[in-house]
Design an enzyme around this catalytic site. Structure first.
Site, PDB file in Angstrom:
ATOM      1  N   HIS A   1       0.844  -1.212   0.000  1.00  0.00           N
ATOM      2  CA  HIS A   1       0.000   0.000   0.000  1.00  0.00           C
ATOM      3  C   HIS A   1       0.871   1.252   0.000  1.00  0.00           C
ATOM      4  O   HIS A   1       1.907   1.301   0.658  1.00  0.00           O
ATOM      5  CB  HIS A   1      -0.884   0.032   1.247  1.00  0.00           C
TER       6      HIS A   1
ATOM      7  N   SER B   1     -14.024  -5.548   2.203  1.00  0.00           N
ATOM      8  CA  SER B   1     -13.671  -4.161   2.518  1.00  0.00           C
ATOM      9  C   SER B   1     -12.384  -3.769   1.820  1.00  0.00           C
ATOM     10  O   SER B   1     -11.555  -4.608   1.490  1.00  0.00           O
ATOM     11  CB  SER B   1     -13.500  -4.041   4.034  1.00  0.00           C
ATOM     12  N   ASN B   2     -12.246  -2.494   1.619  1.00  0.00           N
ATOM     13  CA  ASN B   2     -11.033  -1.886   1.093  1.00  0.00           C
ATOM     14  C   ASN B   2     -10.685  -0.727   2.019  1.00  0.00           C
ATOM     15  O   ASN B   2     -11.492  -0.372   2.866  1.00  0.00           O
ATOM     16  CB  ASN B   2     -11.317  -1.363  -0.320  1.00  0.00           C
TER      17      ASN B   2
ATOM     18  N   ASP C   1     -20.284  -6.048  -0.986  1.00  0.00           N
ATOM     19  CA  ASP C   1     -19.594  -4.777  -0.731  1.00  0.00           C
ATOM     20  C   ASP C   1     -20.472  -3.732  -1.397  1.00  0.00           C
ATOM     21  O   ASP C   1     -20.593  -3.712  -2.623  1.00  0.00           O
ATOM     22  CB  ASP C   1     -18.191  -4.799  -1.348  1.00  0.00           C
TER      23      ASP C   1
ATOM     24  N   LYS D   1      -4.578 -11.423   5.053  1.00  0.00           N
ATOM     25  CA  LYS D   1      -4.337 -11.133   3.638  1.00  0.00           C
ATOM     26  C   LYS D   1      -3.069 -11.850   3.223  1.00  0.00           C
ATOM     27  O   LYS D   1      -2.012 -11.650   3.836  1.00  0.00           O
ATOM     28  CB  LYS D   1      -4.189  -9.613   3.460  1.00  0.00           C
TER      29      LYS D   1
ATOM     30  N   LYS E   1      -8.910 -12.515   9.676  1.00  0.00           N
ATOM     31  CA  LYS E   1      -8.621 -12.806   8.264  1.00  0.00           C
ATOM     32  C   LYS E   1      -7.180 -12.380   8.023  1.00  0.00           C
ATOM     33  O   LYS E   1      -6.768 -11.297   8.470  1.00  0.00           O
ATOM     34  CB  LYS E   1      -9.566 -11.998   7.379  1.00  0.00           C
TER      35      LYS E   1
ATOM     36  N   HIS F   1     -11.199  -2.599   6.836  1.00  0.00           N
ATOM     37  CA  HIS F   1      -9.844  -2.054   6.962  1.00  0.00           C
ATOM     38  C   HIS F   1      -9.797  -0.964   8.033  1.00  0.00           C
ATOM     39  O   HIS F   1      -8.738  -0.393   8.274  1.00  0.00           O
ATOM     40  CB  HIS F   1      -9.419  -1.391   5.632  1.00  0.00           C
TER      41      HIS F   1
ATOM     42  N   TYR G   1      -8.727  -7.775  10.489  1.00  0.00           N
ATOM     43  CA  TYR G   1      -8.190  -7.972   9.141  1.00  0.00           C
ATOM     44  C   TYR G   1      -6.676  -7.741   9.174  1.00  0.00           C
ATOM     45  O   TYR G   1      -6.209  -6.606   9.132  1.00  0.00           O
ATOM     46  CB  TYR G   1      -8.895  -7.000   8.189  1.00  0.00           C
TER      47      TYR G   1
ATOM     48  N   PRO H   1      -5.374 -14.881  -0.567  1.00  0.00           N
ATOM     49  CA  PRO H   1      -4.205 -14.466  -1.354  1.00  0.00           C
ATOM     50  C   PRO H   1      -4.570 -13.705  -2.626  1.00  0.00           C
ATOM     51  O   PRO H   1      -3.685 -13.497  -3.478  1.00  0.00           O
ATOM     52  CB  PRO H   1      -3.547 -15.802  -1.690  1.00  0.00           C
TER      53      PRO H   1
ATOM     54  N   ARG I   1      -4.620   4.712  -6.464  1.00  0.00           N
ATOM     55  CA  ARG I   1      -3.977   3.640  -5.712  1.00  0.00           C
ATOM     56  C   ARG I   1      -3.151   2.798  -6.671  1.00  0.00           C
ATOM     57  O   ARG I   1      -3.625   2.411  -7.739  1.00  0.00           O
ATOM     58  CB  ARG I   1      -5.044   2.772  -5.042  1.00  0.00           C
TER      59      ARG I   1
ATOM     60  N   GLU J   1     -10.347 -17.535   0.696  1.00  0.00           N
ATOM     61  CA  GLU J   1     -10.901 -16.487  -0.153  1.00  0.00           C
ATOM     62  C   GLU J   1     -10.040 -16.362  -1.411  1.00  0.00           C
ATOM     63  O   GLU J   1      -8.820 -16.179  -1.307  1.00  0.00           O
ATOM     64  CB  GLU J   1     -10.863 -15.184   0.657  1.00  0.00           C
TER      65      GLU J   1
ATOM     66  N   THR K   1     -15.105  -2.835 -15.221  1.00  0.00           N
ATOM     67  CA  THR K   1     -15.946  -2.372 -16.333  1.00  0.00           C
ATOM     68  C   THR K   1     -16.460  -0.969 -16.014  1.00  0.00           C
ATOM     69  O   THR K   1     -16.406  -0.524 -14.867  1.00  0.00           O
ATOM     70  CB  THR K   1     -17.173  -3.296 -16.524  1.00  0.00           C
TER      71      THR K   1
HETATM   72  O1  GKR Z   1      -6.149  -3.637   0.606  1.00  0.00           O
HETATM   73  O2  GKR Z   1      -4.510  -4.885  -0.109  1.00  0.00           O
HETATM   74  C1  GKR Z   1      -5.702  -4.677   0.127  1.00  0.00           C
HETATM   75  C2  GKR Z   1      -6.690  -5.782  -0.129  1.00  0.00           C
HETATM   76  O3  GKR Z   1      -6.087  -6.805  -0.837  1.00  0.00           O
HETATM   77  C3  GKR Z   1      -7.887  -5.241  -0.849  1.00  0.00           C
HETATM   78  O4  GKR Z   1      -7.488  -4.472  -1.919  1.00  0.00           O
HETATM   79  C4  GKR Z   1      -8.820  -6.307  -1.313  1.00  0.00           C
HETATM   80  O5  GKR Z   1      -9.813  -5.708  -2.080  1.00  0.00           O
HETATM   81  O6  GKR Z   1      -9.358  -6.600   0.973  1.00  0.00           O
HETATM   82  C5  GKR Z   1      -9.577  -6.964  -0.268  1.00  0.00           C
HETATM   83  C6  GKR Z   1      -9.873  -8.410  -0.455  1.00  0.00           C
HETATM   84  O7  GKR Z   1     -10.481  -8.971   0.404  1.00  0.00           O
HETATM   85  O8  GKR Z   1      -9.553  -8.986  -1.504  1.00  0.00           O
HETATM   86 MG    MG Z   2     -10.633 -10.810  -0.838  1.00  0.00          MG
END
Ligand code: GKR
Ligand code: MG
Length: 430
Positions: free
Chosen positions: A28, A327-328, A299, A199, A197, A355, A151, A228, A409, A252, A106
């Protein structure tokens, strides 16, 4: 009592601090763009919404916002159709989105993300006008508090030296199982989260499986998930699914191809969730027909608002699919909106993602939202039940103006700032 009409739509792009969180694409950036939408009505009531603030979203919001003026705030179906284009399935970028992780982007997905903030702001204003919470406008709550998962991300201790003006991070480094467990303990202390969770996609799958097993050892009763973002091949996904059967409640998006997702479920029985292969209506049928997913991560920013989230939940229920929430990077207006809709979806039985803990210290609400036992309580106050601190919005907008290089981003560019030879990973990455 007729609903008041919208007299003005204010759009304020802001930059919010973010932590050096690692993912499949990179890391990020120190700041992430968001857009604050403020609808003013003829009675002076203001309603707030929040969504993506990247340039394309902002430009579209600027184009569509004037069309809301004159509409009553309760004309939610009409608001949601503003700018709808029959050719909206046009793919904007053939690469899976490197920022939002929502499959192929899209024009319609982009429109829905803008509309979601218009709809949320309209419901906030309408609720305030009537003196009722947004959840009542959605048919009433079925729970008094909404549970969120902690998260966790692999992360660096600080942003790289190549970003000298980056915000200081206080969560600490997490690049191995011990670091992930230490981070989970901090999350537990912060919000009492009862599920986690992780990531993934940042390190080879075996290392991430090791982190999940370490979490299981440290938190024997907490439901766990690993995401992942499609980083793994079919072989890797099968291996991980077998190894984590009985350890995680779901995996996921282990792999990014629909057929491979179906194969993983077929061979291992692992429950698979997604916010990558089912992120819009036209993606539901192929994924459900193939039984490629068993849980869809809703979402409201993706699906075009709170009513659309209800539609999605109904479709999932009809097909025997579970529903959870994605979420983001976001602030408190989004969290409040997520909480209201989550309170009204009976089928939602998983803790939602958020997040917010990564952003909470810089929220634009007068009172940051807090978690107790991982849950956010519904306050019963009108509208979204939160008060926006307009000075804080102005401060973050000033930062946006002062940093014209931070408009979109880009996790790949952020990684390249630290490692100049870094390139977009070829998928499957592991
Ligand atoms: O913020 O790096 C992130 C996440 O990977 C996010 O962009 C994803 O959209 O949280 C998200 C997810 O569950 O895939
Ligand atoms: Mg995800």
């Amino acid at each position: 009592m007729a609903a008041p009409r919208i007299t003005e739509v204010r759009l304020t792009p802001i930059l919010i601090s973010d932590a050096p969180l690692l993912n499949v694409a990179g890391v990020h950036q120190p700041y992430a763009p968001r857009l604050v939408v403020e609808l003013i009505t003829e009675t002076g009531t203001a309603g707030f919404g929040e969504t993506y603030g990247d340039s394309a979203y902002l430009e579209l919001a600027e184009k569509l916002a004037p069309r809301l003026v004159g509409m009553p705030v309760d004309a939610v179906n009409a608001i949601c159709r503003v700018g709808k284009d029959p050719g909206g399935l046009r793919v904007i970028d053939p690469n899976p989105d490197a920022s939002g992780y929502r499959g192929l982007l899209t024009t319609e997905k982009q429109r829905l993300s803008v509309i979601s903030a218009f709809e949320g702001a309209a419901l906030d204003a309408f609720g305030k006008h009537l003196g009722v919470p947004v959840y009542d406008l959605l048919g009433g709550k079925v729970r008094d508090r909404v549970e969120y998962s902690g998260y966790l991300f692999y992360k660096w201790g600080q942003h790289p030296a190549s970003s000298p003006n980056a915000p200081h991070d206080s969560w600490g480094e997490a690049i191995d199982p011990d670091g992930v467990v230490a981070l989970a303990r901090k999350f537990h202390d912060y919000g009492g989260f009862r599920s986690f969770k992780l990531k993934g996609g940042a390190f080879p799958a075996e290392e991430e499986v090791g982190a999940i097993k370490a979490l299981r050892g440290a938190f024997p009763d907490h439901p766990l998930r690993l995401d992942p973002n499609g980083a793994w091949s079919l072989e890797t996904s099968l291996r991980v699914a077998r190894e984590l059967t009985g350890v995680v409640e779901y995996l996921e998006d282990p792999t990014f191809r629909l057929d491979d997702m179906a194969e993983v479920h077929r061979q291992t029985g692992m429950t698979l969730a997604t916010n990558m292969i089912v992120t819009a209506t036209h993606e539901i049928k192929p994924a459900f027909d193939a039984d490629a997913v068993q849980v869809v991560l809703s979402d409201h920013h993706f699906w075009g608002g709170l009513l659309a989230t209800h539609d999605l939940a109904a479709i999932c229920a009809a097909y025997g699919k579970g529903i959870s929430m994605h979420s983001n990077t976001h602030l408190g207006i989004s969290l409040a909106t997520m909480t209201h809709v989550a309170a009204t979806v009976p089928e939602l039985r998983y803790a939602c993602d958020t997040h917010y803990p990564w952003q909470a210290r810089e929220d634009i609400l007068t009172e940051p939202i807090t978690f107790a036992d991982g849950c956010v309580e519904l306050s019963g106050k009108p509208g979204l039940g939160v008060e926006v601190d307009t000075d804080a919005v102005a401060r973050l907008h000033e930062r946006y103006v002062k940093m014209p290089h931070m408009r979109n981003r880009d996790d790949i560019a952020a990684m390249r700032a630290a490692h100049p030879d870094y390139r977009r990973p070829t998928m499957p990455k592991y």
